[in-house]
Motif scaffolding. Structure first.
Motif, PDB file in Angstrom:
ATOM      1  N   VAL A  49      28.214  10.403   1.138  1.00 56.63           N
ATOM      2  CA  VAL A  49      28.117  10.992   2.485  1.00 56.63           C
ATOM      3  C   VAL A  49      29.492  11.473   2.949  1.00 56.63           C
ATOM      4  CG1 VAL A  49      27.687  10.437   4.913  1.00 56.63           C
ATOM      5  CG2 VAL A  49      26.018   9.784   3.168  1.00 56.63           C
ATOM      6  N   LEU A  50      30.518  10.660   2.698  1.00 48.35           N
ATOM      7  CA  LEU A  50      31.863  11.065   3.119  1.00 48.35           C
ATOM      8  C   LEU A  50      32.334  12.300   2.353  1.00 48.35           C
ATOM      9  CD1 LEU A  50      33.775   7.715   3.700  1.00 48.35           C
ATOM     10  CD2 LEU A  50      33.053   9.399   5.403  1.00 48.35           C
ATOM     11  N   LEU A  76      12.598  22.534   3.407  1.00 49.80           N
ATOM     12  CA  LEU A  76      12.563  21.155   3.900  1.00 49.80           C
ATOM     13  C   LEU A  76      11.121  20.636   3.923  1.00 49.80           C
ATOM     14  CD1 LEU A  76      14.829  19.342   4.942  1.00 49.80           C
ATOM     15  CD2 LEU A  76      14.336  20.160   7.244  1.00 49.80           C
ATOM     16  N   LEU A  77      10.190  21.542   4.180  1.00 46.59           N
ATOM     17  CA  LEU A  77       8.790  21.145   4.302  1.00 46.59           C
ATOM     18  C   LEU A  77       8.155  20.796   2.957  1.00 46.59           C
ATOM     19  CD1 LEU A  77       7.549  23.680   7.008  1.00 46.59           C
ATOM     20  CD2 LEU A  77       8.874  21.589   7.257  1.00 46.59           C
ATOM     21  N   SER A  78       8.793  21.236   1.858  1.00 46.11           N
ATOM     22  CA  SER A  78       8.237  20.878   0.544  1.00 46.11           C
ATOM     23  C   SER A  78       8.602  19.448   0.180  1.00 46.11           C
ATOM     24  CB  SER A  78       8.744  21.806  -0.564  1.00 46.11           C
ATOM     25  OG  SER A  78       9.218  22.977  -0.052  1.00 46.11           O
ATOM     26  N   SER A  79       9.367  18.805   0.995  1.00 45.83           N
ATOM     27  CA  SER A  79       9.716  17.406   0.728  1.00 45.83           C
ATOM     28  C   SER A  79       9.282  16.554   1.918  1.00 45.83           C
ATOM     29  CB  SER A  79      11.233  17.299   0.490  1.00 45.83           C
ATOM     30  OG  SER A  79      11.587  15.980   0.184  1.00 45.83           O
ATOM     31  N   PRO A  80       7.975  16.321   2.029  1.00 42.25           N
ATOM     32  CA  PRO A  80       7.478  15.602   3.205  1.00 42.25           C
ATOM     33  C   PRO A  80       7.897  14.132   3.209  1.00 42.25           C
ATOM     34  CG  PRO A  80       5.688  15.996   1.649  1.00 42.25           C
ATOM     35  CD  PRO A  80       6.902  16.661   1.078  1.00 42.25           C
ATOM     36  N   ILE A  81       7.769  13.501   4.363  1.00 42.43           N
ATOM     37  CA  ILE A  81       7.995  12.058   4.459  1.00 42.43           C
ATOM     38  C   ILE A  81       6.937  11.371   3.598  1.00 42.43           C
ATOM     39  CG2 ILE A  81       8.088  10.079   6.043  1.00 42.43           C
ATOM     40  CD1 ILE A  81      10.305  12.273   6.451  1.00 42.43           C
ATOM     41  N   ALA A  82       7.351  10.519   2.688  1.00 44.86           N
ATOM     42  CA  ALA A  82       6.412   9.981   1.694  1.00 44.86           C
ATOM     43  C   ALA A  82       6.609   8.484   1.499  1.00 44.86           C
ATOM     44  CB  ALA A  82       6.603  10.715   0.365  1.00 44.86           C
ATOM     45  N   GLU A  83       5.780   7.899   0.678  1.00 44.57           N
ATOM     46  CA  GLU A  83       5.791   6.447   0.446  1.00 44.57           C
ATOM     47  C   GLU A  83       7.074   6.000  -0.250  1.00 44.57           C
ATOM     48  OE1 GLU A  83       4.154   3.472   1.855  1.00 44.57           O
ATOM     49  OE2 GLU A  83       3.230   5.431   2.136  1.00 44.57           O
ATOM     50  N   ILE A  86      13.887   9.211  -1.856  1.00 44.75           N
ATOM     51  CA  ILE A  86      14.579  10.113  -2.777  1.00 44.75           C
ATOM     52  C   ILE A  86      16.041   9.668  -2.847  1.00 44.75           C
ATOM     53  CG2 ILE A  86      13.007  12.039  -2.294  1.00 44.75           C
ATOM     54  CD1 ILE A  86      15.197  13.267  -0.524  1.00 44.75           C
ATOM     55  N   SER A  87      16.773  10.243  -3.781  1.00 39.50           N
ATOM     56  CA  SER A  87      18.181   9.848  -3.934  1.00 39.50           C
ATOM     57  C   SER A  87      19.022  10.487  -2.833  1.00 39.50           C
ATOM     58  CB  SER A  87      18.700  10.299  -5.296  1.00 39.50           C
ATOM     59  OG  SER A  87      18.807  11.712  -5.292  1.00 39.50           O
ATOM     60  N   ILE A  88      20.197   9.918  -2.590  1.00 42.72           N
ATOM     61  CA  ILE A  88      21.095  10.492  -1.585  1.00 42.72           C
ATOM     62  C   ILE A  88      21.543  11.900  -2.024  1.00 42.72           C
ATOM     63  CG2 ILE A  88      23.111   9.253  -2.508  1.00 42.72           C
ATOM     64  CD1 ILE A  88      22.549  10.387   1.164  1.00 42.72           C
ATOM     65  N   ASP A  89      21.682  12.119  -3.342  1.00 40.84           N
ATOM     66  CA  ASP A  89      22.051  13.462  -3.815  1.00 40.84           C
ATOM     67  C   ASP A  89      20.984  14.472  -3.419  1.00 40.84           C
ATOM     68  OD1 ASP A  89      24.477  12.808  -5.202  1.00 40.84           O
ATOM     69  OD2 ASP A  89      23.219  11.775  -6.675  1.00 40.84           O
ATOM     70  N   ASP A  90      19.726  14.111  -3.643  1.00 42.56           N
ATOM     71  CA  ASP A  90      18.637  15.031  -3.290  1.00 42.56           C
ATOM     72  C   ASP A  90      18.567  15.240  -1.768  1.00 42.56           C
ATOM     73  OD1 ASP A  90      18.059  15.293  -5.915  1.00 42.56           O
ATOM     74  OD2 ASP A  90      16.308  13.954  -5.913  1.00 42.56           O
ATOM     75  N   ALA A  91      18.788  14.150  -1.038  1.00 34.62           N
ATOM     76  CA  ALA A  91      18.723  14.268   0.425  1.00 34.62           C
ATOM     77  C   ALA A  91      19.828  15.193   0.926  1.00 34.62           C
ATOM     78  CB  ALA A  91      18.839  12.892   1.061  1.00 34.62           C
ATOM     79  N   LEU A  92      21.047  15.038   0.375  1.00 37.68           N
ATOM     80  CA  LEU A  92      22.163  15.885   0.819  1.00 37.68           C
ATOM     81  C   LEU A  92      21.937  17.346   0.417  1.00 37.68           C
ATOM     82  CD1 LEU A  92      25.200  13.508   0.133  1.00 37.68           C
ATOM     83  CD2 LEU A  92      24.213  14.125   2.355  1.00 37.68           C
TER      84      LEU A  92
END
Ligand SMILES: *Cc1c(COP(=O)(O)O)cnc(C)c1O
Length: 500
Positions: A49-50, A76-83, A86-92
């Motif tokens: 994150v830093l 962003l919509l292709s990655s819905p809130i799910a069970e 995801i990794s921090i790399d994917d999130a960033l």
């Protein structure tokens, strides 16, 4: 009555009461523990994150001020809130591609539209610390330190604005909600009832921020009369016109109630004559509110202090630290001269809140504002002020005023450009007058061309029935080189459009 469950720690599949089994609690616990970071997870998250944050901050000067990106972050919509996470790399990556590189870039030094601010990085660390400890800043008992810190900031703002030290105040989410609370305070203080709504009068100008109208509607006074007082040739409310209008309204059986002056209009940056307006308000017993969301913090520098003379005389004042104190979005402020009136409008108490000590010298934000459980906003404001001291803030605010005056003098040297008045603070209005064709359409085309280019972000507005361009200098990162680039680009776009 329930039967007693005789569970021992060793009987895992036994009921421990109410049909709950020991093993299911263990199983849930092992899964719920994922909510807490381990040491190595902390290291990874913090370092990534830093690194992401620094990559942004260290390149922000070279990023576009405006980026028209196809899709507008739709992926962003292709990655819905799910069970599963995801990794921090994917999130960033999602954040970078869909949010942080799309459309307006308010942190850019060449963001010169609307009201810029920038987002001091120190505040982000303050927010981080506030969220980590998650102290409860609503009520003194919950976190005396957090409440003292926010009240210290309120007292400091009162001093900057020229309000008495015992004024009431709170840190809000922004200027709109602070103006809303001012309206509600004035409504309660002056005993304006819903039935009075067709009789009470609010005095504004055509440049008053639209959040005042919105606030009146939310406050149940959407039907009250808003009388727009004529402005002078510099777009300032005329005290004489106000006085005349109030007298006429009284004679007509109306009830003059609230005067809203602007300490810097968003549209043109104009400051109303605050001291003379105070005299009119007092003579007629009006509630005197000043909306200083854009301009009030300019009182920190000598040039601004002179223009804002009389600001400390109001009954209530809005300031927006997320504008001219350069904080990231999410912090406004309201000051009210008489704290008791603020409490009358915002106080409240639940039966479950009785066992709480209070301190008369440190009022709790929950009793002076609409929020109960709230963001500990104080830390994002306190940290940069403490780490940096006031000196660089004063310098930056003076610099913005000087840059606006510089732009005002330079743009009129370029053939075809005409300017509005010398800026009171840091907003300049100007426009290009083409050799033929419709000037309004030409200036709007220029805005579009500049947005497509993306290196500077400039917006337009309407003044006196005409389209004009605005140069709003307000980001702490904006310096002389950025204004020079804007001047060059404006000249270049005007020439190209003329020759089309
Ligand atoms: C920005 C602004 C507001 C609204 O404040 P927000 O922080 O955007 O909610 C109100 N009045 C003036 C003069 C402003 O510039």
């Amino acid at each position: 009555m329930q039967s007693k469950a005789l569970a021992t720690p060793h009987s895992l599949n036994k009921s421990v009461g109410n049909g709950v089994r020991q093993d299911s609690i263990c199983e849930l616990e092992s899964r719920a523990r994922a909510l807490e970071l381990t040491g190595p997870q902390w290291e990874e998250l913090a370092s990534k994150v830093l690194a992401y944050a620094w990559a942004h901050v260290s390149t922000v000067r070279d990023q576009p001020a405006y980026n028209a990106k196809p899709g507008n972050g739709i992926n962003l919509l292709s990655s819905p809130i799910a069970e599963h996470g995801i990794s921090i790399d994917d999130a960033l990556d999602l954040l970078h591609d869909n949010v942080d590189t799309v459309s307006l870039n308010p942190g850019s030094p060449r963001f010169l539209g609307y009201i810029p601010a920038g987002g001091l990085v120190h505040s982000a660390f303050g927010d981080f610390l506030a969220a980590i400890a998650n102290r409860y800043a609503g009520i003194f008992f919950g976190s005396p330190g957090a409440v003292r810190m926010e009240n210290l900031l309120v007292r400091w703002m009162a001093e900057v604005a020229g309000f008495p030290a015992n004024s009431g105040g709170f840190l809000s989410a922004g200027g709109s909600t602070a103006n809303l609370s001012a309206i509600v305070t004035a409504r309660e203080a002056c005993h304006v009832l819903a039935d009075d709504a067709t009789k009470v009068v609010v005095y504004v100008t055509e440049h008053t921020h639209h959040c005042v109208d919105k606030g009146l509607r939310i406050a149940g006074l959407g039907h009250c009369r808003q009388h727009r007082i004529a402005v002078d040739d510099r777009a300032r409310m005329c005290p004489e016109n106000l006085d005349t209008r109030i007298r006429k309204d009284r004679e007509a059986g109306l009830r003059p109630w609230l005067l809203v002056a602007s300490a810097g209009t968003t549209n043109t940056g104009t400051v109303d004559p605050l001291r003379s307006l105070n005299e009119v308000a007092r003579a007629h017993n009006l509630w005197y509110h000043i909306d200083g969301a854009y301009g009030a913090f300019f009182a920190l520098c000598p040039e601004g202090e002179a223009v804002l003379d009389g600001m400390g005389l109001a009954d209530s004042l809005v300031l927006d630290p997320h504008k001219t104190l350069f904080l990231p979005y999410g912090t406004g402020a309201l000051l009210v001269r008489d704290r008791e009136l603020m409490a009358r409008a915002h106080g409240g108490m639940g039966a479950y809140m009785l066992d709480m000590e209070t301190d008369p010298t440190e009022p709790s934000p929950a009793y002076l504002s609409p929020e109960l459980t709230k963001h500990f906003r104080g830390l994002r404001m306190w940290l940069p002020l403490k780490l940096l001291g006031l000196a660089p803030f004063r310098a930056a605010l003076s610099e913005k005023i000087h840059l606006a005056r510089y732009f005002h003098s330079q743009i009129q040297q370029i053939r075809g450009f005409e300017v509005g008045p010398t800026p009171d603070l840091s907003i300049v209005t100007y426009r290009y007058v083409p050799s033929h064709g419709d000037a309004d359409a030409f200036n709007r085309r220029m805005v579009k061309e500049l947005q497509r280019d993306g290196r500077v972000f400039i917006t337009s507005t309407r003044v006196g029935g005409r389209t004009v361009l605005r140069m709003a200098v307000g980001c702490f990162r904006t310096h002389r080189e950025d204004i020079d680039l804007a001047l060059n680009l404006l000249e270049d776009k005007a020439r190209r459009l003329e020759n089309k």
